[in-house]
Design a protein around this motif. Structure first.
Motif, PDB file in Angstrom:
ATOM      1  N   ILE A 361       1.564  -4.543 -12.218  1.00 48.18           N
ATOM      2  CA  ILE A 361       0.552  -4.872 -11.211  1.00 48.18           C
ATOM      3  C   ILE A 361       0.854  -6.231 -10.596  1.00 48.18           C
ATOM      4  CG2 ILE A 361      -1.231  -3.463 -12.279  1.00 48.18           C
ATOM      5  CD1 ILE A 361      -2.433  -6.102 -13.371  1.00 48.18           C
ATOM      6  N   GLU A 362       0.343  -6.433  -9.386  1.00 44.49           N
ATOM      7  CA  GLU A 362       0.558  -7.696  -8.671  1.00 44.49           C
ATOM      8  C   GLU A 362      -0.543  -8.710  -8.951  1.00 44.49           C
ATOM      9  OE1 GLU A 362       2.179  -6.669  -4.451  1.00 44.49           O
ATOM     10  OE2 GLU A 362       1.127  -4.902  -5.212  1.00 44.49           O
ATOM     11  N   VAL A 363      -1.723  -8.211  -9.285  1.00 42.99           N
ATOM     12  CA  VAL A 363      -2.839  -9.121  -9.540  1.00 42.99           C
ATOM     13  C   VAL A 363      -3.798  -8.498 -10.558  1.00 42.99           C
ATOM     14  CG1 VAL A 363      -4.137  -8.247  -7.539  1.00 42.99           C
ATOM     15  CG2 VAL A 363      -4.693 -10.495  -8.472  1.00 42.99           C
ATOM     16  N   LEU A 364      -4.258  -9.323 -11.495  1.00 41.01           N
ATOM     17  CA  LEU A 364      -5.254  -8.900 -12.470  1.00 41.01           C
ATOM     18  C   LEU A 364      -6.557  -9.630 -12.176  1.00 41.01           C
ATOM     19  CD1 LEU A 364      -5.943  -7.401 -15.188  1.00 41.01           C
ATOM     20  CD2 LEU A 364      -5.394  -9.575 -16.328  1.00 41.01           C
ATOM     21  N   VAL A 365      -7.626  -8.871 -12.017  1.00 39.85           N
ATOM     22  CA  VAL A 365      -8.944  -9.450 -11.780  1.00 39.85           C
ATOM     23  C   VAL A 365      -9.567  -9.787 -13.134  1.00 39.85           C
ATOM     24  CG1 VAL A 365     -11.235  -9.123 -10.783  1.00 39.85           C
ATOM     25  CG2 VAL A 365      -9.213  -8.140  -9.645  1.00 39.85           C
ATOM     26  N   VAL A 366      -9.869 -11.096 -13.358  1.00 40.01           N
ATOM     27  CA  VAL A 366     -10.495 -11.538 -14.610  1.00 40.01           C
ATOM     28  C   VAL A 366     -11.903 -12.041 -14.305  1.00 40.01           C
ATOM     29  CG1 VAL A 366      -8.269 -12.077 -15.650  1.00 40.01           C
ATOM     30  CG2 VAL A 366      -9.497 -13.873 -14.425  1.00 40.01           C
ATOM     31  N   HIS A 367     -12.754 -12.107 -15.330  1.00 40.92           N
ATOM     32  CA  HIS A 367     -14.178 -12.365 -15.086  1.00 40.92           C
ATOM     33  C   HIS A 367     -14.805 -12.986 -16.334  1.00 40.92           C
ATOM     34  CE1 HIS A 367     -14.412  -8.673 -17.426  1.00 40.92           C
ATOM     35  NE2 HIS A 367     -13.437  -8.234 -16.635  1.00 40.92           N
ATOM     36  N   PHE A 368     -16.078 -13.407 -16.217  1.00 37.08           N
ATOM     37  CA  PHE A 368     -16.725 -14.146 -17.293  1.00 37.08           C
ATOM     38  C   PHE A 368     -17.895 -13.407 -17.942  1.00 37.08           C
ATOM     39  CE2 PHE A 368     -14.562 -17.320 -14.783  1.00 37.08           C
ATOM     40  CZ  PHE A 368     -14.116 -18.243 -15.712  1.00 37.08           C
ATOM     41  N   TYR A 393      -9.592  -6.392 -15.637  1.00 40.33           N
ATOM     42  CA  TYR A 393      -9.687  -6.436 -17.099  1.00 40.33           C
ATOM     43  C   TYR A 393     -10.952  -5.675 -17.508  1.00 40.33           C
ATOM     44  CZ  TYR A 393      -9.044  -8.077 -21.836  1.00 40.33           C
ATOM     45  OH  TYR A 393      -8.819  -8.114 -23.186  1.00 40.33           O
ATOM     46  N   PRO A 394     -10.845  -4.739 -18.452  1.00 45.28           N
ATOM     47  CA  PRO A 394     -11.913  -3.736 -18.627  1.00 45.28           C
ATOM     48  C   PRO A 394     -13.189  -4.204 -19.305  1.00 45.28           C
ATOM     49  CG  PRO A 394     -10.153  -3.393 -20.223  1.00 45.28           C
ATOM     50  CD  PRO A 394      -9.677  -4.459 -19.292  1.00 45.28           C
ATOM     51  N   LYS A 401      -8.519 -14.875 -23.633  1.00 41.08           N
ATOM     52  CA  LYS A 401      -7.903 -13.597 -24.016  1.00 41.08           C
ATOM     53  C   LYS A 401      -7.429 -12.830 -22.786  1.00 41.08           C
ATOM     54  CE  LYS A 401      -8.749  -9.400 -26.691  1.00 41.08           C
ATOM     55  NZ  LYS A 401      -9.710  -8.631 -27.529  1.00 41.08           N
ATOM     56  N   GLN A 402      -8.197 -12.906 -21.692  1.00 39.32           N
ATOM     57  CA  GLN A 402      -7.820 -12.216 -20.460  1.00 39.32           C
ATOM     58  C   GLN A 402      -6.552 -12.835 -19.848  1.00 39.32           C
ATOM     59  OE1 GLN A 402     -11.096 -11.167 -17.756  1.00 39.32           O
ATOM     60  NE2 GLN A 402     -12.552 -11.842 -19.329  1.00 39.32           N
ATOM     61  N   PHE A 403      -6.458 -14.160 -19.886  1.00 41.69           N
ATOM     62  CA  PHE A 403      -5.265 -14.826 -19.362  1.00 41.69           C
ATOM     63  C   PHE A 403      -4.040 -14.539 -20.239  1.00 41.69           C
ATOM     64  CE2 PHE A 403      -8.103 -17.745 -16.841  1.00 41.69           C
ATOM     65  CZ  PHE A 403      -7.537 -17.432 -15.617  1.00 41.69           C
ATOM     66  N   ASN A 404      -4.258 -14.484 -21.549  1.00 38.16           N
ATOM     67  CA  ASN A 404      -3.141 -14.135 -22.448  1.00 38.16           C
ATOM     68  C   ASN A 404      -2.623 -12.736 -22.136  1.00 38.16           C
ATOM     69  OD1 ASN A 404      -3.194 -16.570 -23.792  1.00 38.16           O
ATOM     70  ND2 ASN A 404      -4.492 -15.822 -25.480  1.00 38.16           N
ATOM     71  N   TYR A 405      -3.546 -11.834 -21.835  1.00 41.41           N
ATOM     72  CA  TYR A 405      -3.159 -10.468 -21.464  1.00 41.41           C
ATOM     73  C   TYR A 405      -2.356 -10.474 -20.162  1.00 41.41           C
ATOM     74  CZ  TYR A 405      -3.632  -5.625 -19.902  1.00 41.41           C
ATOM     75  OH  TYR A 405      -3.379  -4.348 -19.440  1.00 41.41           O
ATOM     76  N   ALA A 406      -2.812 -11.275 -19.189  1.00 39.82           N
ATOM     77  CA  ALA A 406      -2.104 -11.380 -17.905  1.00 39.82           C
ATOM     78  C   ALA A 406      -0.672 -11.883 -18.112  1.00 39.82           C
ATOM     79  CB  ALA A 406      -2.858 -12.298 -16.951  1.00 39.82           C
ATOM     80  N   ASP A 407      -0.505 -12.859 -19.022  1.00 40.93           N
ATOM     81  CA  ASP A 407       0.843 -13.360 -19.334  1.00 40.93           C
ATOM     82  C   ASP A 407       1.699 -12.274 -19.983  1.00 40.93           C
ATOM     83  OD1 ASP A 407       0.684 -15.954 -18.355  1.00 40.93           O
ATOM     84  OD2 ASP A 407      -0.262 -16.725 -20.180  1.00 40.93           O
ATOM     85  N   LYS A 408       1.091 -11.532 -20.886  1.00 40.65           N
ATOM     86  CA  LYS A 408       1.839 -10.519 -21.635  1.00 40.65           C
ATOM     87  C   LYS A 408       2.335  -9.394 -20.729  1.00 40.65           C
ATOM     88  CE  LYS A 408       1.780  -8.281 -26.131  1.00 40.65           C
ATOM     89  NZ  LYS A 408       1.001  -8.065 -27.374  1.00 40.65           N
ATOM     90  N   ILE A 409       1.518  -8.996 -19.747  1.00 46.33           N
ATOM     91  CA  ILE A 409       1.952  -7.921 -18.837  1.00 46.33           C
ATOM     92  C   ILE A 409       2.712  -8.480 -17.634  1.00 46.33           C
ATOM     93  CG2 ILE A 409       0.072  -6.389 -19.540  1.00 46.33           C
ATOM     94  CD1 ILE A 409      -1.295  -7.065 -16.843  1.00 46.33           C
ATOM     95  N   GLN A 410       2.890  -9.793 -17.611  1.00 40.61           N
ATOM     96  CA  GLN A 410       3.700 -10.478 -16.599  1.00 40.61           C
ATOM     97  C   GLN A 410       3.215 -10.221 -15.170  1.00 40.61           C
ATOM     98  OE1 GLN A 410       7.602  -8.932 -17.923  1.00 40.61           O
ATOM     99  NE2 GLN A 410       8.094 -11.014 -18.540  1.00 40.61           N
ATOM    100  N   LYS A 430      -4.965 -17.413  -8.750  1.00 42.05           N
ATOM    101  CA  LYS A 430      -4.100 -18.265  -9.559  1.00 42.05           C
ATOM    102  C   LYS A 430      -2.692 -17.703  -9.622  1.00 42.05           C
ATOM    103  CE  LYS A 430      -3.614 -20.407 -14.122  1.00 42.05           C
ATOM    104  NZ  LYS A 430      -4.229 -20.612 -15.451  1.00 42.05           N
ATOM    105  N   ASN A 431      -1.697 -18.527  -9.291  1.00 42.59           N
ATOM    106  CA  ASN A 431      -0.290 -18.176  -9.455  1.00 42.59           C
ATOM    107  C   ASN A 431       0.068 -18.413 -10.920  1.00 42.59           C
ATOM    108  OD1 ASN A 431       2.619 -18.416  -9.640  1.00 42.59           O
ATOM    109  ND2 ASN A 431       2.668 -18.558  -7.406  1.00 42.59           N
ATOM    110  N   MET A 432       0.400 -17.339 -11.639  1.00 42.01           N
ATOM    111  CA  MET A 432       0.611 -17.442 -13.080  1.00 42.01           C
ATOM    112  C   MET A 432       1.925 -18.136 -13.431  1.00 42.01           C
ATOM    113  SD  MET A 432      -2.126 -16.309 -14.403  1.00 42.01           S
ATOM    114  CE  MET A 432      -1.696 -16.062 -16.123  1.00 42.01           C
ATOM    115  N   SER A 433       2.833 -18.253 -12.501  1.00 42.20           N
ATOM    116  CA  SER A 433       4.107 -18.939 -12.766  1.00 42.20           C
ATOM    117  C   SER A 433       3.957 -20.452 -12.622  1.00 42.20           C
ATOM    118  CB  SER A 433       5.195 -18.443 -11.803  1.00 42.20           C
ATOM    119  OG  SER A 433       5.433 -17.076 -11.986  1.00 42.20           O
ATOM    120  N   THR A 434       3.275 -20.876 -11.557  1.00 47.28           N
ATOM    121  CA  THR A 434       3.169 -22.313 -11.267  1.00 47.28           C
ATOM    122  C   THR A 434       1.867 -22.937 -11.774  1.00 47.28           C
ATOM    123  OG1 THR A 434       2.125 -21.952  -9.111  1.00 47.28           O
ATOM    124  CG2 THR A 434       4.542 -21.954  -9.192  1.00 47.28           C
TER     125      THR A 434
END
Length: 451
Positions: A361-368, A393-394, A401-410, A430-434
């Motif tokens: 995926i190109e973007v993961l929607v995370v929430h609070f 994120y479901p 935890k959501q950001f860790n998941y985003a890193d894991k699926i790159q 958020k750009n996950m690389s920079t």
């Protein structure tokens, strides 16, 4: 009770997301060229009746067929006498079907069964797995994909030329240049078999010649002499096979029989191929090329990589009467088959896959919270409807935890939704690389991601 670890049958493999994406990349390139050349898609069942499969691939091929046991009490129609007569006899009692060995024989069966609905000449392509009970090794699997293109119902050297151009275009699209297309003609091989005194034994002669690069010249000569060949004539044949210049090769064959159909067709083939010199077609005549399958009757192909140690990555040839064994006589066909699995191995070794190929995926929607999750459902669907590969994120887990998941699926981006974002209509991208992030309205985010 201890549980055993799960395993795979030897010669088979799983394909994770990254490998599957690379395989799809190869298939897409092959398929786009197939359709561009006027081939239409066909699929046949994984299993065929053994009566359809046996006798089409030679004795060696028949031994590599996977047989399927009859359903139910498959031994009920057999006896102790059947067992005593050996496995070849017994198999006819307990098995009626087998997994397909290739795609060409099922295609011939399809043509015969649908001959009144097909417009000839019929150009079809087929991309499906096949199975062979072979010894697994590098580049050789028990389950593997073939990507076939066949032309049936016509005979003319343009078919042979067109398939050569198709092979060239496919490998050009894959950026694979380290290969050579080797061609030969069964009529030339049959002439050589007669020349050494093996008229009537042409197929076993071809099978031995085809092993030249595997077992060496001395062993091939020994095996051919064991078939009853004349030793002096066989030495002359080996001298001919050692030649590399096309004109020299054809001249030698013409000195044996100037009217040989194979020589005439090969000459015409190279003449027509010369019209497309701008394509830099990498083809050579190799009289040691025989290809083991017994149904070939005319020109045969084999494509081998030149910078990677690997067997053929594409092959095929002319078959003049394959449909005849199913009752439809006189229908000439020709086809080639790309070996997906070997092409993958070669491209992986040569590092030829594009960097951004995985279908992540190109973007993961995370929430609070539950509320921001519900708001994100509309956001993720807006992204998807604009052609962006997006996921939500479901559950309302901790943001870390959501950001860790985003890193894991790159995933390259995350879109963050909090209470403030819901109210303002500006979401943090958020750009996950920079690590860079800034608030943007959804239409701007879409524009940015579509680039």
């Amino acid at each position: 009770m201890s549980k055993s670890k799960p395993t795979l049958p030897r010669g088979t493999r799983d394909f994770g997301p990254e490998i599957s994406s690379k395989r799809s990349y190869i298939i897409d390139k092959i398929k786009s060229n197939f359709t561009r050349y006027g081939f239409t898609q066909l699929e046949t069942p994984a299993m065929e009746n053994l009566s359809t499969l046996t006798g089409k691939y030679g004795d060696e091929g028949d031994q590599l067929l996977y047989k399927i046991l009859n359903s139910g009490d498959y031994l009920s129609k057999s006896s102790e006498g059947d067992y005593q007569q050996g496995s070849k006899h017994l198999i006819n009692k307990i098995s009626e079907k087998g997994l397909r060995y290739d795609l060409t024989v099922p295609f011939a069966r399809f043509v015969v069964m649908n001959q009144h609905e097909i417009a000839f000449p019929f150009k079809r392509f087929q991309i499906q797995p096949v199975w062979r009970a072979d010894r697994p090794q590098k580049g050789r699997y028990r389950e593997f994909y073939q990507c076939d293109a066949d032309i049936i119902g016509t005979k003319g050297i343009w078919n042979e030329v067109e398939l050569t151009l198709l092979i060239t275009d496919v490998f050009n699209d894959l950026n694979l240049s380290d290969y050579v297309i080797k061609i030969n003609h069964r009529e030339i091989l049959f002439l050589l078999a007669t020349f050494v005194g093996l008229k009537g034994k042409e197929v076993p002669f071809c099978a031995e010649i085809d092993k030249l690069d595997k077992i060496g010249e001395d062993k091939v000569i020994e095996n051919v002499l064991a078939l009853g060949a004349d030793s002096n004539q066989m030495k002359e044949v080996m001298n001919i096979l050692s030649l590399s210049e096309i004109d020299q090769l054809l001249s030698k064959i013409e000195s044996i029989d100037s009217e040989n159909e194979g020589v005439l067709e090969v000459k015409k083939y190279f003449e027509q191929l010369g019209k497309f010199s701008e394509k830099n077609i990498q083809v050579e005549l190799d009289l040691s090329l025989a290809r083991g399958l017994s149904y070939y009757t005319g020109m045969i192909y084999e494509v081998k990589p030149t910078s990677v140690k690997m067997g053929s990555i594409c092959g095929g040839g002319r078959y003049d009467n394959l449909t005849g064994v199913f009752g439809l006589e006189g229908i000439s066909g020709i086809g080639i088959s790309f070996g997906l699995d070997r092409i993958y191995d070669v491209m992986e070794e040569l590092n030829l896959f594009p960097e951004k190929i995985t279908q992540r995926i190109e973007v993961l929607v995370v929430h609070f919270s539950e509320e921001t999750h519900e708001h994100g459902q509309k956001i993720v669907m807006d992204l998807r409807s604009n052609g962006i590969k997006a996921d939500l994120y479901p559950t309302a887990d901790k943001i870390k935890k959501q950001f860790n998941y985003a890193d894991k699926i790159q995933t390259p981006y995350t879109l963050i939704i909090g209470d403030q974002e819901m109210e303002s209509g500006e979401y943090m991208l958020k750009n996950m690389s920079t690590g860079e992030q800034k608030p943007m309205q959804i239409d701007k985010i879409i524009q940015h991601l579509k680039g």
